[in-house]
Design a protein around this motif. Structure first.
Motif, PDB file in Angstrom:
ATOM      1  N   ALA A  41      64.433  28.687-123.588  1.00  0.00           N
ATOM      2  CA  ALA A  41      63.707  28.765-122.314  1.00  0.00           C
ATOM      3  C   ALA A  41      62.751  29.946-122.279  1.00  0.00           C
ATOM      4  O   ALA A  41      63.049  31.027-122.789  1.00  0.00           O
ATOM      5  CB  ALA A  41      64.691  28.859-121.160  1.00  0.00           C
ATOM      6  N   LEU A  42      61.621  29.713-121.643  1.00  0.00           N
ATOM      7  CA  LEU A  42      60.621  30.761-121.464  1.00  0.00           C
ATOM      8  C   LEU A  42      60.654  31.336-120.056  1.00  0.00           C
ATOM      9  O   LEU A  42      60.174  32.438-119.813  1.00  0.00           O
ATOM     10  CB  LEU A  42      59.233  30.185-121.763  1.00  0.00           C
ATOM     11  CG  LEU A  42      58.043  31.137-121.784  1.00  0.00           C
ATOM     12  CD1 LEU A  42      58.200  32.167-122.888  1.00  0.00           C
ATOM     13  CD2 LEU A  42      56.748  30.354-121.977  1.00  0.00           C
ATOM     14  N   ASP A  43      61.248  30.581-119.109  1.00  0.00           N
ATOM     15  CA  ASP A  43      61.169  30.942-117.685  1.00  0.00           C
ATOM     16  C   ASP A  43      62.513  31.426-117.150  1.00  0.00           C
ATOM     17  O   ASP A  43      62.929  31.054-116.071  1.00  0.00           O
ATOM     18  CB  ASP A  43      60.702  29.732-116.871  1.00  0.00           C
ATOM     19  CG  ASP A  43      61.636  28.534-117.027  1.00  0.00           C
ATOM     20  OD1 ASP A  43      62.411  28.507-118.012  1.00  0.00           O
ATOM     21  OD2 ASP A  43      61.601  27.626-116.164  1.00  0.00           O
ATOM     22  N   THR A  44      63.221  32.252-117.897  1.00  0.00           N
ATOM     23  CA  THR A  44      64.551  32.665-117.478  1.00  0.00           C
ATOM     24  C   THR A  44      64.499  33.692-116.343  1.00  0.00           C
ATOM     25  O   THR A  44      63.562  34.480-116.230  1.00  0.00           O
ATOM     26  CB  THR A  44      65.342  33.281-118.647  1.00  0.00           C
ATOM     27  OG1 THR A  44      64.586  34.360-119.203  1.00  0.00           O
ATOM     28  CG2 THR A  44      65.631  32.254-119.712  1.00  0.00           C
ATOM     29  N   THR A  45      65.539  33.653-115.523  1.00  0.00           N
ATOM     30  CA  THR A  45      65.799  34.714-114.550  1.00  0.00           C
ATOM     31  C   THR A  45      67.180  35.273-114.846  1.00  0.00           C
ATOM     32  O   THR A  45      68.051  34.566-115.360  1.00  0.00           O
ATOM     33  CB  THR A  45      65.733  34.202-113.103  1.00  0.00           C
ATOM     34  OG1 THR A  45      66.729  33.169-112.925  1.00  0.00           O
ATOM     35  CG2 THR A  45      64.368  33.645-112.785  1.00  0.00           C
TER      36      THR A  45
END
Length: 584
Positions: free
Chosen positions: A562-566
Protein backbone atom coordinates in the motif's frame (compact mmCIF):
# COMPACT_ATOMS: atom_id res chain seq x y z
CA UNK A 1 -7.08 9.72 53.85
CA UNK A 2 -8.99 12.97 53.47
CA UNK A 3 -12.65 12.81 52.61
CA UNK A 4 -11.98 14.57 49.33
CA UNK A 5 -9.68 11.76 48.16
CA UNK A 6 -11.15 8.66 46.53
CA UNK A 7 -9.33 5.35 46.29
CA UNK A 8 -10.92 2.49 44.37
CA UNK A 9 -9.81 -0.98 43.32
CA UNK A 10 -11.67 -1.94 40.16
CA UNK A 11 -11.85 -4.89 37.83
CA UNK A 12 -14.03 -5.99 34.95
CA UNK A 13 -17.51 -6.16 36.44
CA UNK A 14 -16.88 -4.75 39.90
CA UNK A 15 -14.98 -2.49 42.30
CA UNK A 16 -14.19 -1.86 45.98
CA UNK A 17 -14.22 1.66 47.36
CA UNK A 18 -11.30 1.90 49.78
CA UNK A 19 -12.54 5.25 51.08
CA UNK A 20 -16.25 4.62 51.55
CA UNK A 21 -19.21 2.20 51.69
CA UNK A 22 -19.53 -0.97 49.60
CA UNK A 23 -22.28 -3.53 48.95
CA UNK A 24 -20.79 -6.82 50.13
CA UNK A 25 -22.02 -10.40 49.74
CA UNK A 26 -23.48 -10.35 53.28
CA UNK A 27 -24.38 -6.69 53.64
CA UNK A 28 -22.83 -3.26 53.51
CA UNK A 29 -19.34 -2.64 54.83
CA UNK A 30 -17.17 0.48 55.02
CA UNK A 31 -13.45 0.75 54.21
CA UNK A 32 -11.18 3.50 55.48
CA UNK A 33 -7.62 3.96 54.23
CA UNK A 34 -5.21 5.52 56.72
CA UNK A 35 -2.60 7.99 55.53
CA UNK A 36 -0.16 6.65 58.10
CA UNK A 37 1.17 3.37 56.72
CA UNK A 38 -0.02 4.02 53.16
CA UNK A 39 2.12 5.12 50.21
CA UNK A 40 2.24 4.80 46.43
CA UNK A 41 5.65 3.16 46.53
CA UNK A 42 8.47 4.06 44.15
CA UNK A 43 9.72 2.94 40.78
CA UNK A 44 12.65 0.56 41.09
CA UNK A 45 15.15 0.78 38.24
CA UNK A 46 16.91 -2.38 37.06
CA UNK A 47 20.44 -1.35 36.14
CA UNK A 48 23.56 -3.13 35.00
CA UNK A 49 27.17 -1.96 35.08
CA UNK A 50 29.01 -1.84 31.78
CA UNK A 51 32.60 -2.91 31.42
CA UNK A 52 34.64 0.00 30.07
CA UNK A 53 38.28 1.08 29.90
CA UNK A 54 37.75 3.75 32.56
CA UNK A 55 40.21 3.29 35.40
CA UNK A 56 37.94 4.94 37.96
CA UNK A 57 34.21 5.24 38.20
CA UNK A 58 31.62 3.09 36.48
CA UNK A 59 29.11 3.47 33.70
CA UNK A 60 25.73 1.86 34.12
CA UNK A 61 22.66 1.55 31.96
CA UNK A 62 19.03 1.08 32.90
CA UNK A 63 17.52 -2.04 31.39
CA UNK A 64 13.97 -1.37 32.54
CA UNK A 65 11.80 -0.33 35.48
CA UNK A 66 10.72 -3.02 37.94
CA UNK A 67 7.35 -3.24 39.69
CA UNK A 68 6.52 -0.94 42.58
CA UNK A 69 5.13 -2.07 45.93
CA UNK A 70 2.11 -0.11 47.21
CA UNK A 71 1.31 -0.64 50.93
CA UNK A 72 -2.18 0.32 52.12
CA UNK A 73 -3.35 0.51 55.74
CA UNK A 74 -7.09 -0.25 55.93
CA UNK A 75 -9.94 -0.46 58.43
CA UNK A 76 -13.07 -2.40 57.55
CA UNK A 77 -16.21 -1.76 59.58
CA UNK A 78 -19.74 -3.15 59.30
CA UNK A 79 -22.93 -3.41 61.37
CA UNK A 80 -22.74 -7.23 61.49
CA UNK A 81 -20.11 -9.92 61.75
CA UNK A 82 -21.24 -11.45 58.45
CA UNK A 83 -20.91 -8.16 56.59
CA UNK A 84 -17.48 -7.66 58.17
CA UNK A 85 -16.31 -11.07 56.95
CA UNK A 86 -17.81 -10.35 53.53
CA UNK A 87 -15.65 -7.22 53.28
CA UNK A 88 -12.57 -9.24 54.16
CA UNK A 89 -13.40 -11.81 51.50
CA UNK A 90 -13.74 -9.20 48.80
CA UNK A 91 -10.40 -7.65 49.74
CA UNK A 92 -8.82 -11.08 49.70
CA UNK A 93 -10.15 -11.79 46.21
CA UNK A 94 -8.23 -8.83 44.78
CA UNK A 95 -5.26 -11.17 44.35
CA UNK A 96 -7.24 -13.41 42.01
CA UNK A 97 -8.52 -10.63 39.80
CA UNK A 98 -6.86 -8.43 37.18
CA UNK A 99 -7.34 -5.13 38.99
CA UNK A 100 -6.42 -1.49 38.86
CA UNK A 101 -5.98 0.92 41.77
CA UNK A 102 -7.52 4.28 40.89
CA UNK A 103 -6.61 7.27 43.02
CA UNK A 104 -8.56 10.51 42.57
CA UNK A 105 -7.00 13.46 44.46
CA UNK A 106 -9.06 16.40 45.72
CA UNK A 107 -10.86 18.02 42.79
CA UNK A 108 -9.72 21.53 43.71
CA UNK A 109 -6.17 20.60 42.75
CA UNK A 110 -7.24 20.02 39.16
CA UNK A 111 -5.45 16.67 39.12
CA UNK A 112 -6.75 13.80 37.00
CA UNK A 113 -7.28 10.28 38.37
CA UNK A 114 -4.11 8.19 38.50
CA UNK A 115 -4.19 4.46 37.75
CA UNK A 116 -1.83 1.77 39.02
CA UNK A 117 -2.08 -1.60 37.26
CA UNK A 118 -1.99 -4.41 39.85
CA UNK A 119 -0.05 -7.62 39.27
CA UNK A 120 -0.87 -9.32 42.58
CA UNK A 121 -2.04 -8.45 46.10
CA UNK A 122 -1.27 -9.69 49.63
CA UNK A 123 -3.85 -9.15 52.40
CA UNK A 124 -2.97 -9.71 56.04
CA UNK A 125 -4.90 -9.13 59.25
CA UNK A 126 -3.20 -6.35 61.21
CA UNK A 127 -2.81 -7.35 64.87
CA UNK A 128 -0.05 -4.87 65.64
CA UNK A 129 -2.26 -2.42 67.54
CA UNK A 130 -3.06 -2.72 71.25
CA UNK A 131 -6.38 -4.41 71.99
CA UNK A 132 -6.81 -5.34 68.34
CA UNK A 133 -9.24 -8.08 69.38
CA UNK A 134 -11.75 -5.46 70.55
CA UNK A 135 -12.45 -4.85 66.89
CA UNK A 136 -14.79 -7.83 66.85
CA UNK A 137 -16.96 -6.16 69.47
CA UNK A 138 -16.76 -2.78 67.72
CA UNK A 139 -17.50 -4.25 64.29
CA UNK A 140 -14.20 -3.19 62.74
CA UNK A 141 -11.04 -4.98 61.66
CA UNK A 142 -7.70 -3.61 60.46
CA UNK A 143 -5.73 -4.95 57.52
CA UNK A 144 -2.55 -4.36 55.60
CA UNK A 145 -2.99 -4.67 51.82
CA UNK A 146 0.20 -4.74 49.77
CA UNK A 147 -0.19 -4.34 46.03
CA UNK A 148 2.49 -5.24 43.51
CA UNK A 149 1.84 -2.91 40.59
CA UNK A 150 3.46 -2.12 37.27
CA UNK A 151 6.10 0.58 37.78
CA UNK A 152 4.43 3.53 36.10
CA UNK A 153 1.32 5.48 36.93
CA UNK A 154 -1.16 5.76 34.06
CA UNK A 155 -3.88 8.16 33.00
CA UNK A 156 -7.42 6.91 33.51
CA UNK A 157 -8.25 7.21 29.82
CA UNK A 158 -6.87 5.73 26.62
CA UNK A 159 -6.03 8.12 23.82
CA UNK A 160 -5.42 7.55 20.12
CA UNK A 161 -2.81 9.72 18.44
CA UNK A 162 -1.99 9.77 14.72
CA UNK A 163 1.55 9.00 13.62
CA UNK A 164 1.97 11.91 11.24
CA UNK A 165 4.19 11.75 8.20
CA UNK A 166 7.11 14.07 8.66
CA UNK A 167 6.87 16.15 5.52
CA UNK A 168 5.51 14.12 2.62
CA UNK A 169 7.13 16.40 0.09
CA UNK A 170 9.46 16.17 -2.87
CA UNK A 171 12.84 17.80 -2.23
CA UNK A 172 14.24 20.27 -4.75
CA UNK A 173 18.01 20.47 -5.06
CA UNK A 174 19.40 23.93 -4.41
CA UNK A 175 23.04 22.89 -4.69
CA UNK A 176 24.44 19.37 -5.08
CA UNK A 177 27.68 20.60 -3.46
CA UNK A 178 29.83 18.83 -6.03
CA UNK A 179 31.66 22.07 -6.82
CA UNK A 180 32.89 25.11 -4.91
CA UNK A 181 31.54 27.39 -7.63
CA UNK A 182 29.45 30.19 -6.09
CA UNK A 183 30.88 29.58 -2.63
CA UNK A 184 33.21 31.75 -0.54
CA UNK A 185 34.72 31.08 2.87
CA UNK A 186 36.23 32.95 5.80
CA UNK A 187 38.62 31.30 8.21
CA UNK A 188 38.64 28.26 5.94
CA UNK A 189 39.44 26.95 2.48
CA UNK A 190 37.00 25.22 0.11
CA UNK A 191 37.61 22.03 -1.84
CA UNK A 192 35.72 18.96 -3.04
CA UNK A 193 36.27 15.33 -2.14
CA UNK A 194 34.28 12.31 -3.35
CA UNK A 195 31.55 14.59 -4.67
CA UNK A 196 31.31 16.59 -1.43
CA UNK A 197 32.05 20.23 -0.70
CA UNK A 198 34.66 20.26 2.09
CA UNK A 199 35.23 23.27 4.35
CA UNK A 200 38.68 23.04 5.94
CA UNK A 201 39.65 25.45 8.74
CA UNK A 202 42.73 27.58 8.33
CA UNK A 203 45.44 27.30 10.96
CA UNK A 204 44.39 29.05 14.14
CA UNK A 205 40.77 29.62 13.08
CA UNK A 206 38.21 29.58 15.86
CA UNK A 207 35.28 30.39 13.57
CA UNK A 208 34.76 29.58 9.92
CA UNK A 209 31.96 30.33 7.49
CA UNK A 210 30.90 29.08 4.09
CA UNK A 211 28.63 31.36 2.05
CA UNK A 212 26.71 30.40 -1.06
CA UNK A 213 25.61 33.28 -3.29
CA UNK A 214 22.55 33.00 -5.48
CA UNK A 215 18.82 33.54 -5.08
CA UNK A 216 16.71 30.83 -3.43
CA UNK A 217 12.93 31.09 -3.34
CA UNK A 218 11.45 29.58 -0.14
CA UNK A 219 7.90 30.82 -0.77
CA UNK A 220 6.47 27.32 -1.27
CA UNK A 221 9.36 25.07 -0.35
CA UNK A 222 9.96 26.73 2.99
CA UNK A 223 12.20 24.11 4.58
CA UNK A 224 15.91 24.23 3.89
CA UNK A 225 17.73 20.91 4.27
CA UNK A 226 21.50 20.49 4.48
CA UNK A 227 22.92 16.98 4.30
CA UNK A 228 26.28 16.99 5.99
CA UNK A 229 27.97 18.17 9.17
CA UNK A 230 25.65 20.35 11.24
CA UNK A 231 26.62 24.03 11.35
CA UNK A 232 26.22 26.03 14.55
CA UNK A 233 24.23 28.62 12.65
CA UNK A 234 22.49 28.92 9.29
CA UNK A 235 21.61 32.38 8.00
CA UNK A 236 19.85 33.72 4.94
CA UNK A 237 20.38 37.15 3.46
CA UNK A 238 17.59 39.46 2.29
CA UNK A 239 19.60 42.22 0.68
CA UNK A 240 22.08 43.33 3.34
CA UNK A 241 20.08 41.85 6.25
CA UNK A 242 21.07 38.44 7.59
CA UNK A 243 18.50 36.34 9.46
CA UNK A 244 19.09 33.14 11.40
CA UNK A 245 16.96 30.11 10.54
CA UNK A 246 15.60 27.91 13.33
CA UNK A 247 16.65 24.27 13.41
CA UNK A 248 13.52 22.11 13.16
CA UNK A 249 15.00 18.64 13.54
CA UNK A 250 17.30 16.02 12.15
CA UNK A 251 16.79 12.87 10.10
CA UNK A 252 20.04 10.97 9.98
CA UNK A 253 22.50 13.57 8.78
CA UNK A 254 19.80 15.82 7.30
CA UNK A 255 19.47 19.03 9.27
CA UNK A 256 16.21 20.86 8.66
CA UNK A 257 15.84 24.63 8.91
CA UNK A 258 12.57 26.51 8.71
CA UNK A 259 12.24 29.64 6.57
CA UNK A 260 8.68 30.54 7.61
CA UNK A 261 9.61 33.46 9.95
CA UNK A 262 11.08 35.36 7.02
CA UNK A 263 9.15 38.44 5.91
CA UNK A 264 10.56 37.95 2.41
CA UNK A 265 11.10 34.24 1.66
CA UNK A 266 13.23 35.03 -1.39
CA UNK A 267 16.83 34.97 -0.16
CA UNK A 268 19.99 36.16 -1.86
CA UNK A 269 22.58 34.04 -0.06
CA UNK A 270 23.05 31.27 2.46
CA UNK A 271 25.73 31.36 5.15
CA UNK A 272 26.85 28.45 7.34
CA UNK A 273 28.94 29.05 10.46
CA UNK A 274 30.94 26.68 12.64
CA UNK A 275 32.67 27.60 15.90
CA UNK A 276 35.42 25.88 17.85
CA UNK A 277 34.10 23.72 20.67
CA UNK A 278 30.78 23.19 18.90
CA UNK A 279 29.05 19.80 18.82
CA UNK A 280 30.70 19.14 15.45
CA UNK A 281 34.16 20.33 16.48
CA UNK A 282 36.80 19.47 19.03
CA UNK A 283 36.96 21.84 22.00
CA UNK A 284 39.42 24.59 21.17
CA UNK A 285 39.78 23.60 17.52
CA UNK A 286 37.81 23.20 14.30
CA UNK A 287 37.76 20.16 12.04
CA UNK A 288 36.92 19.84 8.34
CA UNK A 289 33.19 19.88 7.53
CA UNK A 290 31.43 18.51 4.49
CA UNK A 291 28.14 18.93 2.59
CA UNK A 292 26.60 16.34 0.32
CA UNK A 293 23.79 18.58 -0.88
CA UNK A 294 21.40 21.38 0.05
CA UNK A 295 17.70 21.06 -0.72
CA UNK A 296 14.42 22.86 -0.17
CA UNK A 297 11.01 21.27 0.26
CA UNK A 298 7.48 22.00 1.47
CA UNK A 299 7.75 19.68 4.49
CA UNK A 300 10.52 19.13 7.02
CA UNK A 301 11.44 15.68 5.66
CA UNK A 302 11.00 13.72 2.49
CA UNK A 303 9.43 10.31 2.04
CA UNK A 304 10.40 7.63 -0.41
CA UNK A 305 7.39 5.91 -1.97
CA UNK A 306 6.06 3.41 0.57
CA UNK A 307 8.63 4.30 3.25
CA UNK A 308 7.74 7.09 5.64
CA UNK A 309 9.22 8.78 8.67
CA UNK A 310 6.42 9.38 11.17
CA UNK A 311 6.09 10.94 14.61
CA UNK A 312 3.64 10.48 17.49
CA UNK A 313 3.30 13.16 20.16
CA UNK A 314 3.12 11.38 23.52
CA UNK A 315 1.99 13.13 26.75
CA UNK A 316 3.42 12.06 30.11
CA UNK A 317 6.91 11.47 31.45
CA UNK A 318 7.38 7.69 31.21
CA UNK A 319 7.26 5.29 28.28
CA UNK A 320 4.04 3.39 27.84
CA UNK A 321 3.06 0.31 25.81
CA UNK A 322 0.85 0.97 22.83
CA UNK A 323 -1.35 -0.69 20.27
CA UNK A 324 -0.36 0.39 16.77
CA UNK A 325 -2.70 0.26 13.80
CA UNK A 326 -1.33 0.42 10.26
CA UNK A 327 -4.01 0.47 7.60
CA UNK A 328 -4.86 1.31 4.04
CA UNK A 329 -8.32 2.30 2.93
CA UNK A 330 -8.17 0.45 -0.38
CA UNK A 331 -4.95 -1.53 -0.90
CA UNK A 332 -3.48 -4.72 0.67
CA UNK A 333 -0.46 -3.93 2.85
CA UNK A 334 1.85 -6.72 1.73
CA UNK A 335 4.94 -6.90 3.96
CA UNK A 336 4.80 -4.25 6.70
CA UNK A 337 7.80 -2.92 8.61
CA UNK A 338 7.35 -0.78 11.73
CA UNK A 339 10.42 0.45 13.57
CA UNK A 340 10.50 2.61 16.65
CA UNK A 341 13.79 3.97 17.85
CA UNK A 342 16.21 6.83 17.25
CA UNK A 343 15.32 9.29 14.53
CA UNK A 344 17.21 8.09 11.50
CA UNK A 345 16.53 6.60 8.09
CA UNK A 346 17.30 2.84 8.00
CA UNK A 347 16.95 2.66 4.20
CA UNK A 348 20.14 3.17 2.17
CA UNK A 349 18.93 2.93 -1.44
CA UNK A 350 19.31 6.74 -1.47
CA UNK A 351 23.08 6.16 -1.47
CA UNK A 352 23.25 4.05 -4.64
CA UNK A 353 26.48 4.59 -6.60
CA UNK A 354 24.75 3.37 -9.75
CA UNK A 355 21.64 4.33 -11.71
CA UNK A 356 18.37 2.95 -10.36
CA UNK A 357 15.20 2.61 -12.39
CA UNK A 358 12.03 4.29 -11.13
CA UNK A 359 9.48 1.66 -10.11
CA UNK A 360 6.42 3.11 -8.41
CA UNK A 361 5.23 -0.26 -7.12
CA UNK A 362 8.36 -0.82 -5.01
CA UNK A 363 8.98 -0.11 -1.34
CA UNK A 364 11.66 2.44 -2.26
CA UNK A 365 10.07 3.66 -5.48
CA UNK A 366 13.06 2.47 -7.51
CA UNK A 367 15.20 -0.62 -8.09
CA UNK A 368 18.65 -1.84 -9.06
CA UNK A 369 19.31 -4.79 -11.35
CA UNK A 370 21.79 -7.27 -9.87
CA UNK A 371 23.03 -9.80 -12.41
CA UNK A 372 24.62 -13.10 -11.50
CA UNK A 373 28.37 -12.77 -11.01
CA UNK A 374 28.26 -8.99 -10.61
CA UNK A 375 27.92 -6.50 -7.72
CA UNK A 376 26.28 -3.16 -6.96
CA UNK A 377 27.10 -0.67 -4.19
CA UNK A 378 25.51 1.88 -1.88
CA UNK A 379 27.34 4.57 0.13
CA UNK A 380 26.00 6.66 3.02
CA UNK A 381 27.79 8.79 5.63
CA UNK A 382 28.83 6.75 8.67
CA UNK A 383 27.34 9.44 10.90
CA UNK A 384 23.91 8.43 9.59
CA UNK A 385 24.02 5.47 11.98
CA UNK A 386 23.65 5.38 15.74
CA UNK A 387 26.29 3.11 17.27
CA UNK A 388 25.01 -0.41 17.89
CA UNK A 389 24.15 -3.76 16.41
CA UNK A 390 22.06 -3.49 13.24
CA UNK A 391 20.03 -6.16 11.48
CA UNK A 392 20.50 -6.00 7.74
CA UNK A 393 17.54 -6.72 5.47
CA UNK A 394 17.31 -6.84 1.69
CA UNK A 395 14.01 -6.47 -0.15
CA UNK A 396 14.28 -8.10 -3.58
CA UNK A 397 12.45 -10.06 -6.26
CA UNK A 398 13.58 -12.08 -9.29
CA UNK A 399 13.78 -10.42 -12.69
CA UNK A 400 12.31 -13.53 -14.30
CA UNK A 401 8.91 -13.38 -12.63
CA UNK A 402 7.63 -16.74 -13.85
CA UNK A 403 10.31 -19.06 -12.46
CA UNK A 404 11.79 -20.08 -9.11
CA UNK A 405 15.08 -18.31 -8.42
CA UNK A 406 17.80 -19.68 -6.12
CA UNK A 407 21.29 -18.41 -5.45
CA UNK A 408 23.77 -16.89 -3.03
CA UNK A 409 23.53 -13.23 -1.99
CA UNK A 410 26.68 -11.76 -0.42
CA UNK A 411 26.80 -8.40 1.38
CA UNK A 412 30.15 -6.75 2.04
CA UNK A 413 29.81 -3.91 4.56
CA UNK A 414 32.78 -1.58 4.83
CA UNK A 415 33.62 1.44 6.95
CA UNK A 416 35.75 3.66 4.73
CA UNK A 417 37.75 6.80 5.31
CA UNK A 418 37.20 10.06 3.47
CA UNK A 419 39.71 8.99 0.78
CA UNK A 420 38.12 5.57 0.32
CA UNK A 421 40.50 3.47 2.42
CA UNK A 422 38.87 0.46 4.10
CA UNK A 423 38.89 0.73 7.90
CA UNK A 424 36.66 -2.22 8.77
CA UNK A 425 34.94 -4.91 6.72
CA UNK A 426 32.17 -7.39 7.47
CA UNK A 427 30.76 -10.01 5.10
CA UNK A 428 27.33 -11.66 5.35
CA UNK A 429 26.19 -14.45 3.00
CA UNK A 430 22.84 -16.19 2.60
CA UNK A 431 21.49 -18.79 0.17
CA UNK A 432 18.04 -17.57 -0.83
CA UNK A 433 15.13 -18.86 -2.87
CA UNK A 434 12.29 -16.90 -4.44
CA UNK A 435 9.12 -18.49 -5.69
CA UNK A 436 7.84 -17.35 -9.07
CA UNK A 437 7.03 -13.63 -8.84
CA UNK A 438 7.70 -13.49 -5.07
CA UNK A 439 8.78 -10.31 -3.29
CA UNK A 440 10.82 -11.16 -0.19
CA UNK A 441 12.38 -9.32 2.72
CA UNK A 442 15.36 -11.39 3.86
CA UNK A 443 17.52 -11.00 6.96
CA UNK A 444 21.19 -11.25 5.97
CA UNK A 445 22.55 -10.99 9.52
CA UNK A 446 23.68 -8.63 12.27
CA UNK A 447 26.31 -5.95 11.68
CA UNK A 448 27.89 -3.47 14.09
CA UNK A 449 27.63 0.04 12.67
CA UNK A 450 29.41 2.34 12.25
CA UNK A 451 31.80 -0.25 13.73
CA UNK A 452 34.24 2.23 15.26
CA UNK A 453 34.19 5.42 17.31
CA UNK A 454 34.01 8.42 14.99
CA UNK A 455 35.65 11.78 15.69
CA UNK A 456 33.52 14.92 15.46
CA UNK A 457 33.11 16.03 11.87
CA UNK A 458 34.07 12.60 10.54
CA UNK A 459 33.97 12.17 6.75
CA UNK A 460 33.96 8.36 6.95
CA UNK A 461 31.21 6.53 5.14
CA UNK A 462 29.64 3.08 5.01
CA UNK A 463 29.83 1.22 1.72
CA UNK A 464 27.59 -1.79 1.13
CA UNK A 465 28.33 -4.04 -1.84
CA UNK A 466 25.81 -6.70 -2.87
CA UNK A 467 26.97 -9.63 -4.95
CA UNK A 468 24.79 -12.36 -6.45
CA UNK A 469 25.59 -15.79 -7.85
CA UNK A 470 22.72 -17.88 -9.19
CA UNK A 471 22.40 -21.60 -8.51
CA UNK A 472 24.72 -23.40 -10.89
CA UNK A 473 21.97 -25.88 -11.71
CA UNK A 474 19.67 -23.15 -13.02
CA UNK A 475 19.18 -23.59 -16.79
CA UNK A 476 19.05 -19.88 -17.57
CA UNK A 477 19.91 -16.51 -16.11
CA UNK A 478 18.33 -15.68 -12.75
CA UNK A 479 18.93 -12.02 -11.96
CA UNK A 480 17.47 -9.94 -9.11
CA UNK A 481 15.77 -6.60 -8.74
CA UNK A 482 17.08 -5.01 -5.50
CA UNK A 483 14.33 -2.80 -4.14
CA UNK A 484 15.76 -1.68 -0.78
CA UNK A 485 18.55 -2.36 1.71
CA UNK A 486 17.77 -1.59 5.35
CA UNK A 487 19.79 -1.46 8.58
CA UNK A 488 17.69 -1.45 11.76
CA UNK A 489 19.48 -0.56 14.99
CA UNK A 490 18.38 -3.31 17.35
CA UNK A 491 20.41 -1.94 20.26
CA UNK A 492 18.28 1.21 20.51
CA UNK A 493 15.01 0.33 18.76
CA UNK A 494 12.30 -2.27 18.23
CA UNK A 495 11.17 -3.71 14.92
CA UNK A 496 7.99 -5.47 13.83
CA UNK A 497 7.84 -7.24 10.47
CA UNK A 498 4.52 -8.75 9.44
CA UNK A 499 3.48 -10.21 6.12
CA UNK A 500 -0.07 -8.92 6.03
CA UNK A 501 -0.59 -10.28 2.51
CA UNK A 502 -3.98 -9.20 1.14
CA UNK A 503 -5.08 -7.71 4.48
CA UNK A 504 -5.46 -3.94 4.67
CA UNK A 505 -4.90 -3.62 8.44
CA UNK A 506 -2.47 -4.86 11.04
CA UNK A 507 -2.51 -4.22 14.78
CA UNK A 508 0.57 -4.56 16.94
CA UNK A 509 -0.29 -4.97 20.64
CA UNK A 510 2.33 -4.87 23.39
CA UNK A 511 2.62 -7.66 25.93
CA UNK A 512 0.64 -7.09 29.11
CA UNK A 513 -0.21 -8.88 32.36
CA UNK A 514 -2.76 -11.08 30.59
CA UNK A 515 -0.76 -11.88 27.44
CA UNK A 516 2.93 -12.42 28.08
CA UNK A 517 4.06 -11.79 24.52
CA UNK A 518 3.49 -9.21 21.82
CA UNK A 519 0.67 -9.97 19.40
CA UNK A 520 0.19 -8.98 15.77
CA UNK A 521 -3.28 -9.20 14.23
CA UNK A 522 -4.14 -8.89 10.54
CA UNK A 523 -7.47 -8.23 8.87
CA UNK A 524 -9.44 -5.84 6.72
CA UNK A 525 -12.42 -5.18 8.98
CA UNK A 526 -12.83 -4.46 12.70
CA UNK A 527 -10.23 -5.73 15.12
CA UNK A 528 -12.46 -8.42 16.62
CA UNK A 529 -12.55 -10.09 13.18
CA UNK A 530 -8.75 -9.97 12.79
CA UNK A 531 -6.60 -13.11 13.07
CA UNK A 532 -3.43 -13.31 15.18
CA UNK A 533 -0.20 -13.82 13.27
CA UNK A 534 2.52 -16.22 14.32
CA UNK A 535 5.37 -14.50 16.15
CA UNK A 536 7.74 -17.37 15.37
CA UNK A 537 7.35 -17.15 11.59
CA UNK A 538 6.61 -13.47 11.05
CA UNK A 539 8.87 -11.66 13.52
CA UNK A 540 12.61 -11.79 14.17
CA UNK A 541 13.43 -13.10 17.64
CA UNK A 542 14.55 -9.67 18.85
CA UNK A 543 11.51 -7.81 17.57
CA UNK A 544 8.69 -6.60 19.76
CA UNK A 545 5.85 -4.18 20.13
CA UNK A 546 6.68 -0.53 20.24
CA UNK A 547 6.63 1.58 23.38
CA UNK A 548 5.66 5.22 23.15
CA UNK A 549 8.35 7.45 24.64
CA UNK A 550 7.28 10.75 26.24
CA UNK A 551 7.62 13.73 23.96
CA UNK A 552 7.96 12.60 20.36
CA UNK A 553 8.18 8.95 19.39
CA UNK A 554 9.67 8.46 15.94
CA UNK A 555 8.56 5.63 13.67
CA UNK A 556 9.74 4.28 10.36
CA UNK A 557 6.85 2.60 8.53
CA UNK A 558 7.20 0.77 5.22
CA UNK A 559 4.76 -1.41 3.28
CA UNK A 560 5.49 -3.28 0.07
CA UNK A 561 1.85 -3.15 -1.02
CA UNK A 562 0.00 0.00 0.00
CA UNK A 563 1.02 3.55 -0.77
CA UNK A 564 -1.78 5.30 1.16
CA UNK A 565 -1.22 3.98 4.69
CA UNK A 566 -2.26 5.74 7.88
CA UNK A 567 -0.79 4.92 11.27
CA UNK A 568 -2.19 5.55 14.74
CA UNK A 569 -1.17 4.61 18.28
CA UNK A 570 -3.55 3.91 21.17
CA UNK A 571 -2.08 4.12 24.66
CA UNK A 572 -2.45 5.50 28.15
CA UNK A 573 0.00 8.29 28.99
CA UNK A 574 2.30 7.30 31.87
CA UNK A 575 4.08 9.17 34.64
CA UNK A 576 5.96 8.62 37.87
CA UNK A 577 3.21 8.81 40.48
CA UNK A 578 0.76 11.54 39.45
CA UNK A 579 -1.00 12.28 36.18
CA UNK A 580 -2.12 15.75 35.09
CA UNK A 581 -5.34 16.55 33.32
CA UNK A 582 -4.73 15.55 29.71
CA UNK A 583 -5.20 18.01 26.89
CA UNK A 584 -4.76 16.28 23.52
Amino acid sequence: MTAATELVVRWSGGSINLTGWNDGPFGEYHVKTFTNGTSWGNIEAVRRTLRTAMLDGARSTKDRDSNRSIPLKLKVSAPSHSALVGGEQELDLIDGRRCELVWTPPAKLGVAPTVFVIDFADLHHDTSTKDWDLGYELGELRYGLTLSALPHAYADSWITMPALVQGASVPVTVDDCSSATGWTATGATLSTSAGKLVVTPEAGSTTMTATRSGSVDLTTDRYLTAWGNRPDKVEVANGSTWRTLALRGMDGNYHVYDGTPLADPTVDALRFTWAAGSPEGVAGALTAMAFVDIRKQSGPRSTEARQQTRAVEVPGSRRTPASLLVQSATTPLGIALIYGGPQYNPAISRGATHTRATTSSNLSGSQSTLTSGSAIAFEVPATDFYTGSHSMFVCARPVAGGVTTTGTLTATIQLRGATGGIILETVRTQTLTWAAGEVKLDLLGAVDLPGAALPPGSLTYVRVELGWVKDAAAPDERNLFIDEVLFFNRTLGRLVIANAGLNRKIWVDAANLDVDHDVVYAGSGPKYDAAPMSLETELPAWAGALSMNPGTTHLYVGTTGALDTTVEATFRPAGNTHMPVLVV
